[in-house]
Design a protein around this motif. Structure first.
Motif, PDB file in Angstrom:
ATOM      1  N   VAL A  82     -25.973 -29.447 -45.836  1.00 24.37           N
ATOM      2  CA  VAL A  82     -26.220 -30.461 -44.655  1.00 24.37           C
ATOM      3  C   VAL A  82     -27.596 -30.759 -44.495  1.00 24.37           C
ATOM      4  O   VAL A  82     -27.961 -31.981 -44.584  1.00 24.37           O
ATOM      5  N   LEU A  83     -28.445 -29.662 -44.623  1.00 27.50           N
ATOM      6  CA  LEU A  83     -29.990 -30.087 -44.316  1.00 27.50           C
ATOM      7  C   LEU A  83     -30.422 -30.744 -45.811  1.00 27.50           C
ATOM      8  O   LEU A  83     -31.519 -31.555 -45.737  1.00 27.50           O
ATOM      9  N   ALA A  84     -29.836 -30.566 -46.870  1.00 28.06           N
ATOM     10  CA  ALA A  84     -30.239 -31.089 -48.313  1.00 28.06           C
ATOM     11  C   ALA A  84     -29.605 -32.507 -48.551  1.00 28.06           C
ATOM     12  O   ALA A  84     -29.861 -33.176 -49.449  1.00 28.06           O
ATOM     13  N   GLY A  85     -28.856 -33.060 -47.230  1.00 31.07           N
ATOM     14  CA  GLY A  85     -28.250 -34.372 -47.645  1.00 31.07           C
ATOM     15  C   GLY A  85     -27.015 -34.233 -48.472  1.00 31.07           C
ATOM     16  O   GLY A  85     -26.784 -35.415 -49.260  1.00 31.07           O
ATOM     17  N   LEU A  86     -26.487 -33.468 -48.778  1.00 31.13           N
ATOM     18  CA  LEU A  86     -25.209 -33.146 -49.552  1.00 31.13           C
ATOM     19  C   LEU A  86     -23.906 -33.127 -48.753  1.00 31.13           C
ATOM     20  O   LEU A  86     -23.932 -32.777 -47.784  1.00 31.13           O
ATOM     21  N   PRO A  87     -22.673 -33.307 -49.488  1.00 32.36           N
ATOM     22  CA  PRO A  87     -21.515 -33.053 -48.868  1.00 32.36           C
ATOM     23  C   PRO A  87     -21.342 -31.536 -48.428  1.00 32.36           C
ATOM     24  O   PRO A  87     -21.678 -30.522 -49.478  1.00 32.36           O
ATOM     25  N   ALA A  88     -21.100 -31.415 -47.136  1.00 33.60           N
ATOM     26  CA  ALA A  88     -20.745 -29.628 -46.775  1.00 33.60           C
ATOM     27  C   ALA A  88     -19.748 -29.254 -47.109  1.00 33.60           C
ATOM     28  O   ALA A  88     -18.667 -29.104 -46.544  1.00 33.60           O
TER      29      ALA A  88
END
Length: 320
Positions: free
Chosen positions: A191-197
């Protein structure tokens, strides 16, 4: 009954027997029906929402260490559940029947909630693609590591993931075992890296970990408690207790539900509530935003109706 379900049920029975109370009485205190608790303790079903489990543990007098172990056992049992119809409920059963879990997700699915410890994995279309990027020589991209590092795995590849999460200031133990703790931290990092969780370490997540694309440093439990008291001036002690029940005052706490949704952050705000509040999982990981949002929910009725299980555990404690 799976091995994890058996262990989870046995732990619940131990707590129940130690409390010396019956199912109906425990159910009234924990915010669930006695028949539901009996099914959980007998291993016939696994609760869809951990809050019921947490409340049960609390009213049985479980210690903080026992509650942590109980959560791990529940997460493994929940991840390994087999689709089966829930018994028909009648009367005023406190628990709604959870939706059936779909075992196969399309490539566009939002998340992977849990994986069987035996190795069941939902693969994406590009999961087996060979690594060709600048990190092709790193351990996670080596032939010795699976395309997806995932729940239930125990090896040096998991150790590498854990070390990278610690390097990003994630709080977790490095033990080479991909359990519930690692699942939560991987999901939070995504989430923090902007990726699908998705909760599994795929190629994009491996690259982001090596890139140190996101930092996981956050508030301590003491800082969270101080902010909760400052915001919930009307009921500071109860608000802190609710937050501790929901997340152990951990700003990056994640709890999956069987329908694919999650609960996020200090006050475990659900996906549905986030949509109503105009927020996102990333915002929910901001402890200041999360606490303020929880106060907005509290202000609707000036009570903690959004946290029924925790509220029930706080208002009805065991006598011993």
């Amino acid at each position: 009954m799976t091995l994890h379900t058996d262990k989870f049920a046995a732990y619940l029975r131990m707590l129940k027997d130690r409390s010396g109370q019956g199912y109906e009485r425990l159910g009234k205190q924990a915010g669930a029906s006695g028949s539901s608790l009996h099914r959980y303790c007998s291993g016939k079903s696994v609760p869809a929402d951990y809050r019921v489990v947490h409340s049960f543990g609390k009213v049985c007098g479980a210690s903080p260490a026992e509650l942590r172990e109980l959560h791990q056992l529940w997460a493994l049992a929940d991840a390994g559940r087999v689709d089966e119809a829930e018994p028909t409920r009648t009367g005023e059963d406190e628990e709604a029947a959870p939706p059936r879990r779909r075992r196969a997700y399309a490539a566009t699915a939002i998340a992977v909630v849990g994986l069987l410890a035996a190795g069941l994995v939902w693969l994406t279309a590009d999961a087996s693609a060979p690594a060709t990027g600048r990190y092709a020589d790193r351990m996670l991209f080596s032939p010795g590591c699976r395309p997806l590092v995932s729940m239930g795995q125990h090896d040096e590849c998991v150790t590498e993931v854990q070390n990278l999460l610690v390097a990003a200031h994630g709080r977790l133990s490095v033990d080479g075992s991909f359990g519930p703790e690692t699942l939560r931290r991987v999901t939070a990092f995504q989430v923090l890296a902007g990726l699908p969780a998705r909760g599994v370490v795929d190629e994009a997540t491996k690259t982001a970990l090596y890139d140190r694309r996101a930092g996981m440093a956050t508030w301590s439990a003491a800082m969270v408690e101080q902010r909760v008291r400052a915001v919930f001036t009307e009921a500071p002690d109860t608000a802190v207790a609710i937050a501790r029940c929901a997340s152990f005052l951990d700003p990056l706490w994640v709890l999956p539900n069987t329908n694919g949704s999650r609960n996020w952050g200090v006050f475990q705000i659900s996906d549905a509530r986030l949509l109503e509040l105009g927020g996102s999982p990333r915002q929910a990981f901001d402890p200041g935003w999360n606490i303020d949002a929880a106060h907005r929910l509290w202000s609707v009725r000036h009570d903690f109706h959004d946290w029924p299980a925790c509220s029930a555990a706080l208002t009805s404690r065991p006598s011993h």
